[in-house]
Design a protein around this motif. Structure first.
Motif, PDB file in Angstrom:
ATOM      1  N   LYS A 106     -15.026  18.554   7.063  1.00 16.77           N
ATOM      2  CA  LYS A 106     -14.603  19.637   6.174  1.00 16.77           C
ATOM      3  C   LYS A 106     -14.085  20.838   6.953  1.00 16.77           C
ATOM      4  O   LYS A 106     -13.034  21.387   6.651  1.00 16.77           O
ATOM      5  CB  LYS A 106     -15.769  20.052   5.268  1.00 16.77           C
ATOM      6  CG  LYS A 106     -16.127  19.011   4.212  1.00 16.77           C
ATOM      7  CD  LYS A 106     -17.239  19.509   3.307  1.00 16.77           C
ATOM      8  CE  LYS A 106     -17.559  18.471   2.235  1.00 16.77           C
ATOM      9  NZ  LYS A 106     -18.653  18.938   1.340  1.00 16.77           N
TER      10      LYS A 106
ATOM     11  N   SER B 147     -10.856  19.852   8.932  1.00 19.80           N
ATOM     12  CA  SER B 147      -9.711  19.696   8.023  1.00 19.80           C
ATOM     13  C   SER B 147      -9.190  21.042   7.544  1.00 19.80           C
ATOM     14  O   SER B 147      -7.973  21.257   7.453  1.00 19.80           O
ATOM     15  CB  SER B 147     -10.106  18.837   6.817  1.00 19.80           C
ATOM     16  OG  SER B 147     -10.440  17.525   7.210  1.00 19.80           O
ATOM     17  N   ALA B 148     -10.118  21.949   7.225  1.00 15.64           N
ATOM     18  CA  ALA B 148      -9.713  23.284   6.773  1.00 15.64           C
ATOM     19  C   ALA B 148      -8.919  23.992   7.861  1.00 15.64           C
ATOM     20  O   ALA B 148      -7.883  24.622   7.597  1.00 15.64           O
ATOM     21  CB  ALA B 148     -10.942  24.108   6.391  1.00 15.64           C
TER      22      ALA B 148
ATOM     23  N   THR C 170     -19.505  28.900   6.296  1.00 12.54           N
ATOM     24  CA  THR C 170     -18.897  27.976   5.338  1.00 12.54           C
ATOM     25  C   THR C 170     -17.720  28.541   4.536  1.00 12.54           C
ATOM     26  O   THR C 170     -16.851  27.761   4.129  1.00 12.54           O
ATOM     27  CB  THR C 170     -19.957  27.425   4.365  1.00 12.54           C
ATOM     28  OG1 THR C 170     -20.653  28.515   3.749  1.00 12.54           O
ATOM     29  CG2 THR C 170     -20.946  26.543   5.106  1.00 12.54           C
TER      30      THR C 170
ATOM     31  N   ALA D  25     -14.015  27.330   4.780  1.00 15.38           N
ATOM     32  CA  ALA D  25     -13.392  26.238   4.022  1.00 15.38           C
ATOM     33  C   ALA D  25     -12.366  26.753   3.019  1.00 15.38           C
ATOM     34  O   ALA D  25     -11.491  26.003   2.581  1.00 15.38           O
ATOM     35  CB  ALA D  25     -14.458  25.417   3.300  1.00 15.38           C
TER      36      ALA D  25
END
Length: 271
Positions: free
Chosen positions: A12, A15-16, A122, A125
Motif C-alpha cells: 500500500k 504503491s501510493a 498512514t 496513502a
C-alpha cells in the motif's frame, strides 16, 4: 524527476509513493521493483516499470541512486543482505520500515553505506502524510534532496539529525493517526450517551474531525488561535474545554502519558 530508483516491496505504501512519483514525471524506465512474481508482473503491466523477483535480476549496468526499502520490518532481515553489493558512494539506502534502526542497516549493508531512516504515517496513502527522516553523516546534500523529493509526493517531510528522536517521532506522528481515529470513536460514543442515534453520532464526530483538519491545514493561524476562535467565554465550548484542559486529568496530561508510553515501546522494539 530522473532519479534511478530500486523499490524493494510495493504494498500500500509503496504503491501510493509509486503513483505519486510517476504522476510527477519519474520515468518508468528508471524504476526497478523487487516483488513477488505475480505482483511484479502486474506492476509491469500497470505502470510500465521493470518488475523483478530478486535483486540479482536487476541488470548490472543499472546503478540505482536510491534503494528504497518498503517491505514489512519482519521481512527485512531475510532479504537485506542481498543488497550489500549495491553499497557505493552514488547510492543511498532509504527505509520506511518502522522500527529498523540505522545500526541495523549498517550491520547488514556495511559501515560505509549511505542510509536514511524514514518514519512516514498512514495518511501518506492519500498524499497527506507526515514523514520524518534521519540520515547518516555520509549522506550528501544531493542525496538528502532526492530522498525528500521522493517522500514529499505523499505529504510533508521533516528531518532530525539525532536518531534517538525517531522514537518520539514514532510516538507522535507515526502512531498519531490512531489517536485521532480513537478520538472520533470517543466523540461518537459521547454523542450516543447524549442521546443521538449511533449512526448520526458517528457522522457528526467523523465530519467534525475531518473538517477541523482541513481548516487547520488551510489556515495560517495556530491551533491555539483556532481553538480560541471557536470558544466564547462562558459558552458551551468553554464548558467542554474546562474538562479537556484540566491540568491533572485533561487531554494534555493524558496525551503526554500516551505518547511517552508509545516512545518507550518504540525504544524497546528497536532494542
Amino acid at each position: 524527476m530522473n532519479t534511478r530508483l530500486l523499490l524493494v516491496g510495493c504494498g500500500k505504501m509503496g504503491s501510493a509513493m509509486l503513483e505519486g512519483w510517476l504522476a510527477q514525471g519519474l520515468k518508468a524506465d528508471n524504476v526497478y521493483i523487487v516483488e513477488q512474481a505475480e505482483a511484479a508482473e502486474k506492476l509491469e503491466t500497470s505502470y510500465g516499470i521493470h518488475g523483478v523477483t530478486d535483486v540479482a535480476d536487476v541488470p548490472q549496468d543499472f546503478i540505482p541512486q536510491v534503494v528504497l526499502f518498503a517491505v514489512k520490518p519482519q521481512v527485512l532481515p531475510d532479504v537485506i543482505d542481498a543488497y550489500k553489493p549495491l553499497a557505493r558512494a552514488e547510492t543511498v539506502f532509504l527505509s520506511v520500515a518502522a522500527g529498523k534502526t540505522i545500526e541495523f542497516f549498517a550491520s547488514h549493508l556495511g559501515e560505509l553505506a549511505r542510509i536514511v531512516r524514514a518514519m512516514p504515517n498512514t495518511p501518506a496513502a492519500v498524499s497527506r502524510g507526515m514523514t520524518v527522516m534521519c540520515p547518516t553523516e555520509n549522506v550528501s546534500i544531493a542525496q538528502r534532496d532526492m530522498c525528500e523529493t521522493l517522500l514529499a509526493t505523499v505529504g510533508l517531510v521533516s528531518w532530525v539529525e539525532d536518531e534517538s528522536l525517531m522514537d518520539a517521532v514514532t510516538a507522535l506522528s507515526g502512531s498519531g493517526p490512531a489517536y485521532i481515529f480513537h478520538l472520533v470513536e470517543a466523540m461518537a460514543q459521547a454523542g450516543e450517551t447524549a442521546g443521538l442515534p449511533a449512526d448520526q453520532a458517528m457522522l457528526l464526530a467523523r465530519q467534525t474531525v475531518v473538517g477541523a483538519g482541513f481548516l487547520l491545514d488551510a489556515s495560517e493561524e495556530t491551533a491555539a488561535t483556532l481553538r480560541q476562535n471557536v470558544t466564547s467565554p462562558g459558552g458551551t465550548t468553554a464548558a467542554a474545554l474546562d474538562v479537556l484542559m484540566d491540568q491533572k486529568s485533561g487531554l494534555p496530561e493524558l496525551m503526554t502519558r500516551a505518547i511517552e508510553a508509545a516512545r518507550k515501546r518504540s525504544v524497546e522494539l528497536a532494542g
